[in-house]
Write an enzyme that holds these catalytic residues in place. Structure first.
Site, short mmCIF file in Angstrom:
data_model
loop_
_atom_site.label_atom_id
_atom_site.label_comp_id
_atom_site.label_asym_id
_atom_site.label_seq_id
_atom_site.Cartn_x
_atom_site.Cartn_y
_atom_site.Cartn_z
N GLN A 69 4.59 8.99 7.37
CA GLN A 69 3.67 9.92 6.68
C GLN A 69 4.12 11.35 6.90
OE1 GLN A 69 -0.26 8.84 8.00
NE2 GLN A 69 -0.27 6.97 6.77
N ASP B 67 1.83 -1.48 11.85
CA ASP B 67 0.56 -1.94 11.28
C ASP B 67 0.31 -3.43 11.55
OD1 ASP B 67 0.09 0.59 10.36
OD2 ASP B 67 0.71 0.18 8.30
N LYS C 52 -4.70 5.46 14.71
CA LYS C 52 -4.76 4.84 13.38
C LYS C 52 -6.21 4.89 12.87
CE LYS C 52 -0.41 3.94 12.97
NZ LYS C 52 0.38 4.67 11.97
N SER D 105 7.18 8.83 12.20
CA SER D 105 6.06 8.63 11.29
C SER D 105 6.52 8.85 9.86
CB SER D 105 4.94 9.62 11.61
OG SER D 105 4.08 9.76 10.49
N LYS E 73 0.83 -1.21 0.00
CA LYS E 73 0.00 0.00 0.00
C LYS E 73 0.87 1.26 0.00
CE LYS E 73 -2.90 0.80 3.62
NZ LYS E 73 -2.74 2.15 4.20
N ARG F 125 -8.47 12.14 12.67
CA ARG F 125 -7.05 11.79 12.88
C ARG F 125 -6.17 13.04 12.96
NH1 ARG F 125 -5.56 6.84 9.13
NH2 ARG F 125 -3.70 6.90 10.44
N ARG G 199 -6.64 1.33 17.89
CA ARG G 199 -6.37 -0.11 17.78
C ARG G 199 -6.07 -0.76 19.12
NH1 ARG G 199 -3.25 0.09 11.88
NH2 ARG G 199 -5.20 0.10 10.70
#
Ligand code: S3P
Length: 429
Positions: free
Chosen positions: A167, A313, A340, A165, A20, A120, A344
């Site tokens: 991202q 993940d 997330k 992170s 992904k 988020r 989670r």
């Protein structure tokens, strides 16, 4: 979706869908490059389709052939102002990476997404972008999307991030393509480095010193041919299922084993798992291998520290495995799990408890004592694809029937998950 204990072992081989993270980046960098980028083994999951639709909205032609995706890049300055809001759907990677790209454009845009995305945290990208001179606002003043971004001139910067992170790092590096000088990003532990590897192959200039990476402003990027390795985060569910269901042996082909992503393999070996790597190779700058997984007993372990970003993940499915391992597994330093696609820690603790497991939530992880027999339950994965797939694995090794509500959320990252699970179990599922 109703699942029961697996009636026989899982057997056979599987080519898991494309990674992904790599699929998103291939589309984004292809759009900013000159010429065509051809992507094979692209993940056609909902998240990556959101990225494609955002770039189409900015005038980038993206075509599908039977075997690939063709991105007709228009160069670093080739994006057009979108007519409406850019919708990232459920995809954090789309919002955060795109915000870095949009900050350096010559037009204004609004970036939004579904209910989960709009909860988020986005200050983690707004703060470094603002330090580069970006004009970015959270329209509801809550640190979340929708984000209004007015493209402007960006400046050199040296950002020290409190969180590891990929991202956030990728957002800053992408904005760095448009800055007037070098941009550095330092993180407390190394997060996945697909952006660094792939941007370099497109012609950008990056250097690394430990967990500090620096990008030079890029005069141009060049379209590439990209093969996307199998997603280790998707392979994780079959690794787990094959370990838990007695007598199983599964071969997962061409899975990405980048050292910033392979934490689960390292942890499972410490838990006593039999996982062999075969045909190791490097494809488009990403290490890959076939993984041969054989069922066997697991023992508890401790998971924390610098390894966390390399398995973030996979922690939901690792929690499931810990519930079947001998002893008490402690997961710590993983507070990121709370922000997330769902919380989670809460979702996994709640679901595993419903199935009879001994699990305790902590501020930054979970404490799981394995060995209690699990039983079927009704599980709401809170629209979180990774929670849904993790509970599907738990169901195969639990007694009775498990009902997973809203199971179609797996399409975010793995649209054919249940069909692939069924194929490995001889069609019993
Ligand atoms: C991703 C980075 C990770 C990961 C996410 C994909 C990426 O998020 O959890 O699924 O593609 O860069 P963070 O950067 O928030 O840790």
């Amino acid at each position: 979706m109703e699942l029961t204990r697996s009636r026989g072992p899982l057997r056979g081989s599987l080519d898991v869908p494309g990674d992904k993270s790599v699929s998103h980046r291939a589309v984004m960098f292809g759009a900013l490059a000159e010429g065509t980028t051809e992507i094979t083994h692209f993940l056609e999951g909902a998240d990556c389709l959101s990225t494609i639709s955002c770039f189409r909205q900015m005038g980038i032609p993206i075509e599908r052939t039977p075997s690939s995706i063709l991105v007709r890049g228009k160069g670093l300055r080739g994006l057009a102002a979108p007519a409406g809001d850019l919708d990232a759907g459920n995809s954090g990677t789309t919002v955060r990476l795109l915000s870095g790209i949009l900050a350096g454009q010559s037009f204004a845009s609004v970036l939004t997404g579904d209910a989960s995305i709009r909860r988020r945290p986005m200050r983690r990208v707004m703060d470094p972008l603002r330090a580069m001179g970006a004009r970015i606002r959270d329209l509801e003043g809550n640190g979340c999307a929708p984000l209004a971004i007015e493209g402007t001139a960006l400046h050199a910067a040296d950002w020290d991030s409190r969180i590891a992170s990929a991202q956030v790092k990728s957002c800053v590096l992408l904005a760095g393509l448009y800055a007037d000088g070098p941009v550095s990003f330092t993180e407390p532990a190394l997060s996945r480095d697909h952006t660094e590897r792939m941007l370099q192959s497109f012609g950008a200039s990056l250097t690394r010193e430990g967990t500090r990476v620096t990008i030079e402003p890029a005069p141009r990027l060049e379209g590439q041919k990209i093969y996307v390795p199998g997603d280790i985060s998707s392979a994780a569910y079959f690794i787990a299922a094959a370990l838990l269901v007695p007598g199983s042996q599964v071969l997962l082909r061409r899975v990405g084993i980048n050292p910033t992503r392979d934490g689960m393999l390292r942890v499972l070996r410490a838990m006593g798992a039999d996982i062999r790597l075969e045909n190791e190779t490097v494809l488009c700058g990403e290490p890959c291998a076939d993984l041969l997984v054989t069922a066997g007993p697991l023992k508890a372990t401790e998971i924390g520290g610098d390894i966390i970003p390399a398995l973030i993940d996979e922690l939901p499915v690792l929690a499931v495995l810990a519930a079947f391992a001998e002893g008490t597994t402690v997961i710590r330093d993983a507070a990121e799990l709370k922000v997330k696609e769902s919380d989670r820690i809460a979702v996994m603790t709640d679901g595993l408890r419903r199935m009879g497991a001994d699990v305790q939530a902590t501020e930054d992880g979970m404490i799981i004592t394995g060995g209690k027999p699990l039983h079927g339950a009704v599980i709401d994965p809170a629209a979180d694809h990774r929670a849904a797939m993790s509970f599907a694995v738990a169901a195969l090794a639990a007694g009775g029937t498990t009902t997973i509500t809203d199971e179609q959320c797996v399409a975010i990252s793995y649209p054919t998950f249940f069909a692939d699970l069924s194929s490995l179990s001889g069609g019993q599922i």
